[in-house]
Design a protein around this motif. Structure first.
Motif, mmCIF file in Angstrom:
data_model
loop_
_atom_site.group_PDB
_atom_site.id
_atom_site.type_symbol
_atom_site.label_atom_id
_atom_site.label_comp_id
_atom_site.label_asym_id
_atom_site.label_seq_id
_atom_site.Cartn_x
_atom_site.Cartn_y
_atom_site.Cartn_z
ATOM 1 N N ALA A 1 -5.643 -1.391 3.290
ATOM 2 C CA ALA A 1 -4.353 -2.027 3.611
ATOM 3 C C ALA A 1 -4.468 -2.812 4.914
ATOM 4 O O ALA A 1 -3.786 -2.529 5.898
ATOM 5 N N ASN B 1 -4.072 -2.879 10.450
ATOM 6 C CA ASN B 1 -3.697 -1.884 9.457
ATOM 7 C C ASN B 1 -2.572 -1.039 10.041
ATOM 8 O O ASN B 1 -2.754 -0.354 11.041
ATOM 9 N N ALA C 1 0.838 -1.206 0.000
ATOM 10 C CA ALA C 1 0.000 0.000 0.000
ATOM 11 C C ALA C 1 0.870 1.253 0.000
ATOM 12 O O ALA C 1 0.576 2.227 -0.709
ATOM 13 N N THR D 1 -6.651 3.586 -0.538
ATOM 14 C CA THR D 1 -5.556 2.611 -0.408
ATOM 15 C C THR D 1 -5.272 2.300 1.050
ATOM 16 O O THR D 1 -5.108 1.138 1.441
#
Length: 277
Positions: A130, A136, A81, A126
């Motif tokens: 991710a 995350n 990402a 994005t």
């Protein structure tokens, strides 16, 4: 030499030897069947206890490997990402640089601004996606990885989260969710802001890459350690099947001879009948 029909010493000795051979034969057959010379505590209590402790260590290392793999996968998603975000920033800088041209007409400037904002929003999309296993690492307040490093859980490998969200520490306050390049002034200012964000994102990616490499290296070490522990357990408890096979044949022959000896000893009492003929 005396003879007795009540006590057959020869048969008693032959039976004792046959029982001993039978016991050894059963032990050898068990080792061949299980592949283990120490399969329970009664075989060798000390060795069995040591082997069980090492088996526990090896089993625990499976959890360590799984933790390292999960951590590495989470970081790899963040790296992927982050790479996409870096590419988006490069495009945004191009748009800002183009929009800083004072000779642009209103339509061209508006089109560049629309493209800039579309790229800006893609960064948020994005970051939102991710995610691996619910973690995350690049959103605001992202997850810091703490992967297990040993079989007792007393040591961990920590990889810090990197905030790549708009308006965050790496993007800067100017590059936020409403950033635009609608005027020459905002476009000119955005060139520097996006440039700084590119440098910060690259640095953040470097931290994540270093963390991923650390987890990968430790995973290799743990796998080697587990293999060594398993080999050590095998040295303690595994049977030498070639040796046991040869021993089995010898004991089977010895068993047959023992049966013959017992049969002969049992027949000795019948010799007494000949004395009364």
């Amino acid at each position: 030499m005396s003879f007795s029909v009540n006590t057959n010493v020869g048969a008693m000795v032959a039976l004792q030897n046959l029982s001993s051979t039978q016991s050894q034969l059963m032990e050898t057959q068990n080792e061949i069947n299980t592949g283990l010379k120490v399969s329970s505590a009664k075989d060798n209590a000390a060795i069995w206890a040591i082997a069980q402790n090492q088996r526990a260590t090896s089993s625990s290392l499976n959890s360590v490997v799984s933790s390292l793999q999960r951590g590495q996968s989470t970081i790899d998603v963040a790296l992927s990402a982050g790479s996409s975000i870096s590419d988006l920033l490069l495009q945004m800088k191009d748009k800002a640089l183009a929009a800083s041209d004072t000779t642009l007409d209103a339509n061209s400037r508006s089109a560049l601004n629309d493209e800039f904002k579309s790229l800006r929003d893609q960064i948020t999309t994005t970051i939102t996606n991710a995610v691996f296993n619910g973690a995350n690492m690049i959103k605001s307040g992202g997850t810091t990885i703490q992967a297990l490093a040993n079989d007792t859980g007393s040591s961990v490998i920590t990889v810090q989260a990197q905030d790549l969200s708009l308006g965050g520490v790496n993007m800067g306050s100017a590059l936020n969710a409403t950033a635009s390049i609608g005027t020459v002034t905002t476009a000119s200012a955005m060139i520097a802001s996006v440039g700084a964000a590119i440098a910060n994102v690259s640095s953040a990616m470097g931290h994540l890459g270093t963390g991923s490499k650390a987890l990968s290296s430790h995973q290799t070490f743990i796998t080697d350690l587990q293999n060594t522990v398993d080999a050590g357990v095998g040295n303690l408890v595994d049977a030498n099947l070639a040796q046991e096979s040869a021993k089995l044949q010898a004991l089977q022959t010895k068993q047959q001879l023992g049966i013959q000896a017992l049969s002969i000893a049992n027949q000795s009492s019948s010799i007494l009948l000949g004395l009364f003929r």
